[in-house]
Design an enzyme around this catalytic site. Structure first.
Site, PDB file in Angstrom:
ATOM      1  N   HIS A  69       2.459   2.420  -6.626  1.00 26.86           N
ATOM      2  CA  HIS A  69       2.366   2.322  -5.172  1.00 26.86           C
ATOM      3  C   HIS A  69       3.281   1.252  -4.594  1.00 26.86           C
ATOM      4  CE1 HIS A  69      -0.397   2.000  -1.436  1.00 26.86           C
ATOM      5  NE2 HIS A  69       0.316   3.106  -1.388  1.00 26.86           N
ATOM      6  N   HIS A 105       1.087   2.409   8.782  1.00 23.39           N
ATOM      7  CA  HIS A 105       1.105   2.556   7.333  1.00 23.39           C
ATOM      8  C   HIS A 105       1.247   1.180   6.686  1.00 23.39           C
ATOM      9  CE1 HIS A 105       2.895   3.788   3.357  1.00 23.39           C
ATOM     10  NE2 HIS A 105       1.878   4.618   3.447  1.00 23.39           N
TER      11      HIS A 105
END
Length: 740
Positions: free
Chosen positions: A411, A637
């Site tokens: 990630h 985000h």
């Protein structure tokens, strides 16, 4: 009851079938596009040239879904989410590659939901929804990447296409507003002029231009789709058909998209709403936003400075957000950027670089590299999921990061640039996909340029910063056990990091015990804050702002406050006086009223099934508000964590990271708190006042640290619910669309 292996096989079979259908549709769309283009294209190339190029053109097999999910009850939630996404397949190309950062705690209880998923109707039988003009690569970092077949980058079948080399060059030029120019223009003047593209013009302005110039270009409607004009038949049809995710207006101007035409009642409704103006709520918000913008105008004297100058002026925080294409007010923020800014040659002459990320669209990445004239320089891409063929780019080496645990993800979002005489690190929150950079709020920390060590030194302790950033970064890269990153760790050792004022906070998958327990995840943050962050009482809450939430337990003390919260106070251990954690996560109303309407939630994959097990979290939740930075309508985000003083005028620390609120990302303590278990790779930076201002607090202001959201926080109104990606929305958003 199915075992994990049986479940994996069944899910893989479903994905294979979806891929077969997608491939068939792509081929049909490409053939249709070629036939139509051969009759009506308006390009300078001959038909023979088009055919020749088409023989070498490849058609993507499958669009990627990029939903940045940390949901830890995978089986049940993947079932509901995938079933819904299947019904959207003809309008929103979200072929989900799940990657929820999930613990396996509740899998057995959820196996029935998984069986329902396996029996759900296929995409071909899904009900048809109104066409959505903005097809985004969703950012769902879910867990099924571990269930995929061994072939990470699918081979794309050869297919006909209408894209020619000259068309591609034209498109690249049209993207120059988001690009470093290829001409010899002075870069300072260029960036001032072209850092941000002009927003789409109104229909009235377009009509005036067309009338004056006789141009055949097709104007954009306010909902992002293309007006039916005479030129629609002269533009080549987009080769991606209904699965086109490229929402940037240059692509929409360059290629014709038949699926965006009004074909049903919902489309007629959108046409009615957008024929003269946008819907009343959106128009009202725009007037309010314009008013706020004019009031703010002139408050920043450096908003038009070239990026290298603005970067220098941002010291010592070096914290930026991105510019949202559709929200013009964000373009005026001097602490904002676009991708090409990071490749500006006045920051240094790049000789080699590395990109670590989860979702990678190679075309998007290399378009920016080409605009920066560095497409031929060596580039290493470490990725979780990828769209594109690395063989198309000889200078690029692509390596998929394999995870040791089923529900982990790669990630991390990080860039490392080696220049001729220095090195720079960028830690951020954006996937390398267009929608993340154009329409979502992202955060970026940009390091100083670290010079070469004198006398050819290359030691780990040579040129170390007070924050030990160099050692921590090298430890993180070597934890991959990847030869290419090991080589980069040796490159980093050659540079002087003395000027670095940030603490590196990384997560690496594994069971970390002993001296290694405090090197990773929330325990690394705990150690740094305890040693260097000063002492505040636990009565002051932590602010955790995120784009997704995992399974956190039966109450706040189970993990959110008891582990993560305690670490973010710098407490030495778990105790009864755990601090309150205030969570900023968009409500359903926030998404409905966003710049993308319901599609603004494509980066927010929190699941109703997870929330049903932790309804206590609603009391901690706050709306996404960023009026001060004109970003309330730009869905986040970005992921940040901080702790403010009682007057909310200063912070004890500021943490920018790729890690959402989940155990998989931050880790969870085990074996009587002697071991930290982490599933995912994450990377972030921690800013502490000791290394920035030599005081006990970081002042909050436009000239100091500018938070991406407003304080004081706005709690959820009575009756408000969080945004859930997996539930239907029957009420229309600001564009008159329902969801999915």
């Amino acid at each position: 009851m199915d075992s994990d292996e049986d479940l994996a096989r069944k899910l893989q079979a479903q994905f294979d079938e979806e891929e077969r259908i997608a491939r068939k549709q792509e081929n049909e769309d490409a053939i249709f596009a070629q036939n139509l283009a051969s009759q009506s294209h308006d390009m300078s190339e001959s038909d023979e040239d088009v055919v020749e190029v088409n023989r070498n053109e490849e058609v993507p097999v499958r669009e990627l879904v990029d939903l940045d999910s940390d949901v830890e009850d995978a089986e049940k939630e993947e079932g509901s989410s995938l079933q819904m996404i299947g019904s959207m397949s003809k309008t929103v190309p979200q072929h989900t590659i799940s990657d929820d950062e999930t613990d396996i705690e509740d899998i057995e209880a959820e196996s029935n939901a998984t069986e329902k998923l396996q029996n759900s109707p296929s995409k071909e039988s899904s009900p048809k929804k109104a066409a959505v003009p903005e097809h985004t690569l969703s950012d769902d970092e879910t867990d099924i990447e571990d269930l995929e077949s061994p072939t990470e980058v699918p081979n794309k079948p050869d297919s006909d296409s209408t894209v020619t080399e000259k068309q591609t060059d034209s498109l690249t030029k049209k993207r120059s507003e988001h690009s470093v120019s290829d001409d010899d223009t002075d870069m300072e003047e260029l960036v001032v002029r072209a850092e941000v593209p002009e927003p789409p013009k109104t229909e009235t302005e377009n009509e005036k231009e067309l009338s004056a110039s006789g141009s055949q270009s097709t104007p954009l409607r306010k909902d992002g789709s293309m007006e039916q004009a005479n030129s629609s038949k002269k533009r080549p049809v987009c080769k991606f058909g209904a699965d086109c995710y490229r929402k940037n207006p240059w692509h929409l101007e360059e290629f014709y998209h038949p699926h965006l035409e009004d074909k049903d009642g919902a489309g007629a409704k959108r046409k009615s709403e957008s024929s003269n103006s946008i819907s009343e709520p959106a128009e009202k918000r725009r007037r309010e936003s314009d008013s706020g913008s004019s009031a703010r105008k002139g408050s920043f004297s450096n908003k038009n400075m070239p990026f290298p100058a603005r970067l220098a002026a941002s010291s010592p925080f070096n914290f930026f957000v991105n510019k949202s294409y559709s929200v013009k007010e964000t373009h005026e923020d001097p602490l904002s950027l676009v991708f090409p800014d990071l490749l500006n040659p006045k920051l240094g002459e790049i000789v080699e670089s590395v990109q670590l990320n989860f979702m990678v669209d190679l075309e998007f990445l290399m378009t920016n590299y080409k605009a920066g004239k560095i497409e031929s320089k060596p580039l290493l891409v470490m990725y979780g999921q990828m769209e594109g063929n690395p063989k198309d780019y000889p200078a690029v080496t692509c390596t998929k990061v394999n995870l040791p645990f089923q529900y982990g993800t790669h990630h991390t979002k990080m860039m490392i640039f080696e220049y001729t005489d220095s090195l720079r690190v960028v830690i951020h929150t954006a996937n390398l996909v267009p929608s993340d950079w154009y329409e979502k709020t992202q955060g970026y920390w940009i390091s100083p340029a670290f010079p070469l060590l004198e006398e050819g030194k290359a030691g780990l302790l040579d040129g170390e910063s007070p924050t030990r950033f160099k050692r921590d970064l090298v430890d993180y890269l070597t934890s991959y056990k990847a030869p290419d990153l090991t080589r980069w760790s040796h490159i980093i050792k050659k540079y002087d990091f003395t000027s670095c004022n940030a603490v590196f906070v990384g997560s690496s998958p594994g069971y970390h015990a002993g001296e290694h327990k405090d090197k990773w995840g929330h325990m690394k943050a705990r150690r740094a804050i305890r040693q260097h962050g000063g002492s505040w009482t636990s009565s002051v809450p932590i602010i955790a702002q995120c784009s997704s939430i995992g399974s956190l337990g039966k109450d706040a003390k189970s993990w959110l406050s008891g582990e993560l919260g305690m670490s973010l106070t710098g407490a030495p251990g778990v105790c009864a006086s755990a601090p309150k954690v205030n969570v900023i996560y968009p409500s359903e109303d926030d998404v409905c009223n966003s710049s993308e309407g319901w599609m603004g939630g494509s980066c927010l994959p929190y699941n109703s099934g997870t929330h049903a097990k932790q309804t206590w979290l609603t009391e901690c939740m706050h709306c996404w508000r960023s009026d001060r930075r004109k970003r309330t309508r730009v869905m986040p985000h970005i992921k940040t964590y901080t702790r403010l003083n009682k007057s909310q005028s200063a912070a004890q620390f500021f943490l920018l990271t790729s890690a959402n609120i989940s155990k998989a990302a931050w880790g969870t303590l085990q074996k009587q708190n002697t071991q930290l278990f982490i599933r995912s790779y994450e990377a972030g930076i921690l800013l502490l006042p000791k290394f920035l201002t030599d005081t006990s607090e970081i002042p909050l202001s436009a000239k100091d640290l500018s938070l991406p959201y407003d304080v004081p926080l706005t709690p959820y109104p009575s009756g408000a619910i969080p945004w859930f990606m997996n539930t239907n929305k029957t009420r229309p958003d600001v564009f008159g669309r329902t969801y999915p």
